[in-house]
Scaffold this active site. Structure first.
Site, PDB file in Angstrom:
ATOM      1  N   ASN A 124       0.817  -1.224   0.000  1.00  0.00           N
ATOM      2  CA  ASN A 124       0.000   0.000   0.000  1.00  0.00           C
ATOM      3  C   ASN A 124       0.847   1.269   0.000  1.00  0.00           C
ATOM      4  O   ASN A 124       0.366   2.339   0.348  1.00  0.00           O
ATOM      5  CB  ASN A 124      -1.017  -0.006   1.152  1.00  0.00           C
ATOM      6  CG  ASN A 124      -0.364  -0.161   2.512  1.00  0.00           C
ATOM      7  OD1 ASN A 124       0.840   0.034   2.637  1.00  0.00           O
ATOM      8  ND2 ASN A 124      -1.146  -0.493   3.513  1.00  0.00           N
ATOM      9  N   ARG A 260       2.325   6.562  12.038  1.00  0.00           N
ATOM     10  CA  ARG A 260       1.702   6.000  13.231  1.00  0.00           C
ATOM     11  C   ARG A 260       1.500   7.141  14.229  1.00  0.00           C
ATOM     12  O   ARG A 260       2.379   8.010  14.369  1.00  0.00           O
ATOM     13  CB  ARG A 260       2.587   4.916  13.874  1.00  0.00           C
ATOM     14  CG  ARG A 260       2.599   3.573  13.157  1.00  0.00           C
ATOM     15  CD  ARG A 260       1.238   2.865  13.174  1.00  0.00           C
ATOM     16  NE  ARG A 260       1.259   1.576  12.472  1.00  0.00           N
ATOM     17  CZ  ARG A 260       0.864   1.400  11.213  1.00  0.00           C
ATOM     18  NH1 ARG A 260       0.421   2.421  10.491  1.00  0.00           N
ATOM     19  NH2 ARG A 260       0.902   0.191  10.674  1.00  0.00           N
ATOM     20  N   GLN A 289      -7.125   2.820  18.037  1.00  0.00           N
ATOM     21  CA  GLN A 289      -8.022   2.843  16.891  1.00  0.00           C
ATOM     22  C   GLN A 289      -9.159   1.870  17.143  1.00  0.00           C
ATOM     23  O   GLN A 289      -8.874   0.751  17.570  1.00  0.00           O
ATOM     24  CB  GLN A 289      -7.288   2.441  15.616  1.00  0.00           C
ATOM     25  CG  GLN A 289      -6.296   3.477  15.204  1.00  0.00           C
ATOM     26  CD  GLN A 289      -5.651   3.235  13.834  1.00  0.00           C
ATOM     27  OE1 GLN A 289      -4.967   4.067  13.354  1.00  0.00           O
ATOM     28  NE2 GLN A 289      -5.872   2.095  13.231  1.00  0.00           N
ATOM     29  N   HIS A 308      -8.437   5.501   9.680  1.00  0.00           N
ATOM     30  CA  HIS A 308      -7.250   4.897   9.065  1.00  0.00           C
ATOM     31  C   HIS A 308      -7.609   4.234   7.732  1.00  0.00           C
ATOM     32  O   HIS A 308      -7.922   3.045   7.682  1.00  0.00           O
ATOM     33  CB  HIS A 308      -6.672   3.869  10.044  1.00  0.00           C
ATOM     34  CG  HIS A 308      -5.274   3.449   9.714  1.00  0.00           C
ATOM     35  ND1 HIS A 308      -4.552   2.588  10.486  1.00  0.00           N
ATOM     36  CD2 HIS A 308      -4.439   3.787   8.682  1.00  0.00           C
ATOM     37  CE1 HIS A 308      -3.356   2.399   9.959  1.00  0.00           C
ATOM     38  NE2 HIS A 308      -3.267   3.115   8.867  1.00  0.00           N
TER      39      HIS A 308
END
Lengths: 354, 354
Positions: A124, A260, A289, A308
């Site tokens: 990604n 992060r 999260q 996210h």
């Protein structure tokens, strides 16, 4: 097909897709299960997929003692702390379906010796780099306040335009010079801005792209109109952007963090936004999260967050699912993975996590 | 300094800057008056600057009969229709402080014969091209719904991610192949997407950039994931994106329009967004401006608008102010402008407005 690991139990923790799971391209979810079920079951493996990951009575923790292979994602992290690793007596392989394995205690995994940790390196990177560039543009150009005016706020062009700048002629620096940073810098080339990078070592691909290496982080920060964080979360980067580091940045500069959340200090970011030391902050990473309802980034000024999602575009999901399958195929056949997939191998951590 | 037009009366219509005017770089406003006042008054000119432009009792219309030179902007347009042009008996020069002179009835100006119309060609092309690329990214990557979740909406990653795509591998087409389009395509190069352009004539700079020329608009639209409008508003482009044209687009594709609002049909856009024929629409141009509170684009789904700001970044304002001053200097000295500044010259319209 002969397999060196017949009848493995594969335990995957993936988020619920809900209505989105009806779309067959939406692979990184419990329902579509990385498109691995038919194939894994043909291999003779047992495949348990759950979204339930919190606490010792969760499906995740109940299946952990029997699991040979665990698949997790940074988007819905099942935490593998020493406690869980100890519980996982049969565990041999942990695959991160995505990039970023900090939800796993990598030192503890390395100490166990017999556990391999791998991630789908590169799956990604394009997605995250594009997303970073989008955030650079919307910060510099002051997009969100304009959008909010269009949805019913007071129409005040001067208020917007006084803070709107072109990216052309500005200076953008990346902290970290790995794959995502390189792709970001490649995309920034067409914008005619000055591009810097800071990294523990000077990496060749970045200088090839016309990006200037800066040896000293703080002096680079002082020159940048936009700073983008592109480091993994490690003991060395945790809390790296604290109040003091933020004070080294140019007043009013912008910060992008799709890396992060704990690389920055939550409250220091809020204070810097409120004082104007930071012109804006944007990213898609939170801790924990999903973000709690009272997370201060949900209401801080000039703070343009999303859940996210930068690494889970539909194309990224396809690359992630293909990468996980590639590793499982190799594992079952006793073959090694691509070198850059390894995070923990025979008790050793990959360089970027050291 | 000798001048061929001594004691000209220069009438500028600029928006009020308000608090933003305290920033000295914020030039395109009534208060800072394009930074021309001291210089103009030294030339012996009278300089009237107003934001009051609507109706025959406005400052604009009251000063019009005496004005030798009128300066207007597309961001706060003072309309020069036949009625106003007739009233302006002494008018010789109309300068658009920016790009896009459709607030002026150019045919009527051309018929008057003795009126020159010019704009600061190139002054904000970079600004608009960057802004277009930001909108391409935020549409494709589904940014705004994610931002809204972060500000207090329900946290639902799958709902976001099922619509989020990378730009890489998609197809972007521009309708119009002029300066802004060329700069957009240059910036898109790093994203590894397929790039098309449609234009009345094939222009060399675009093919040099690796962008494919498409002869037929509708067949190009059928292939594009994102379409960007980059034409001026003329009799030929007005209403170009009507219901039928929108139906030629790929289902769910996105449309970006920073050019002029009347190139699209307001209601057809809303219908296409509601039906899903359009995946999203984004732009900064409205008709009229500012948009009324009940403008349907303020509440349409997947419609990510801002007020008209893409061309008024701080850098663009500097280039605009410099361009206006350059033209005034040349005018006073009886010298011609840069060729590409002319929109109406000796009764003839520039090519892009024909």
């Amino acid at each position: 097909m002969l397999s060196s690991h017949p009848k493995s139990k594969v335990l995957a923790v993936l988020p619920k897709g809900g209505a989105a799971a009806k779309q067959p391209d939406y692979l990184v979810c419990q329902e579509n299960a990385l498109d691995l079920r038919d194939w894994l079951e043909k291999q003779g493996a047992e495949y348990v997929v759950t979204a339930d990951k919190e606490g010792e009575n969760s499906e995740f923790e109940r299946h952990l003692p029997d699991a040979d292979i665990v698949i997790t994602t940074p988007f819905h992290p099942a935490y593998l702390k020493p406690e869980q690793l100890q519980k996982a007596g049969k565990l041999k392989l942990v695959i991160t379906a995505g990039i970023g394995s900090d939800h796993i205690d990598l030192n503890a995994a390395a100490e166990k010796g017999e556990v391999t940790v791998a991630e789908v390196t590169g799956s990604n990177v394009v997605s995250v780099a594009e997303d970073e560039l989008m955030r650079v543009l919307l910060l510099v150009r002051n997009f969100v306040p304009g959008y909010e005016q269009s949805r019913g706020g007071e129409w005040d062009v001067p208020q917007l335009a006084q803070k709107a700048r072109d990216l052309e002629g500005l200076t953008v620096g990346t902290v970290g010079g790995g794959r995502i940073a390189t792709l970001l810098m490649k995309r920034l080339k067409g914008f005619d801005c000055t591009r810097f990078y800071f990294d523990k070592q000077e990496r060749q691909p970045m200088t090839d792209e016309g990006v200037e290496f800066r040896e000293d982080l703080d002096s680079m920060l002082a020159e940048c109109d936009v700073v983008v964080i592109n480091t993994p979360l490690t003991d060395k980067t945790r809390g790296m952007f604290d109040k003091e580091r933020l004070s080294k940045m140019k007043k009013g500069a912008h910060l992008v963090n799709n890396a992060r959340a704990p690389i920055v200090e939550i409250e220091s970011i809020v204070e810097a936004l409120e004082s104007g030391q930071l012109g804006g902050y944007s990213g898609d990473v939170w801790y924990p999260q999903p973000a709690p309802k009272d997370h201060p980034w949900r209401k801080a000024p000039n703070c343009y967050m999303t859940p996210h999602i930068s690494g889970t575009t539909l194309q990224a999901q396809k690359r992630i699912a293909e990468g996980v399958r590639e590793m499982l195929e190799q594992w079952f056949q006793g073959e090694p993975f691509r070198e850059d997939y390894y995070i923990v191998r025979e008790g050793e951590l990959a360089e970027q996590y050291q």
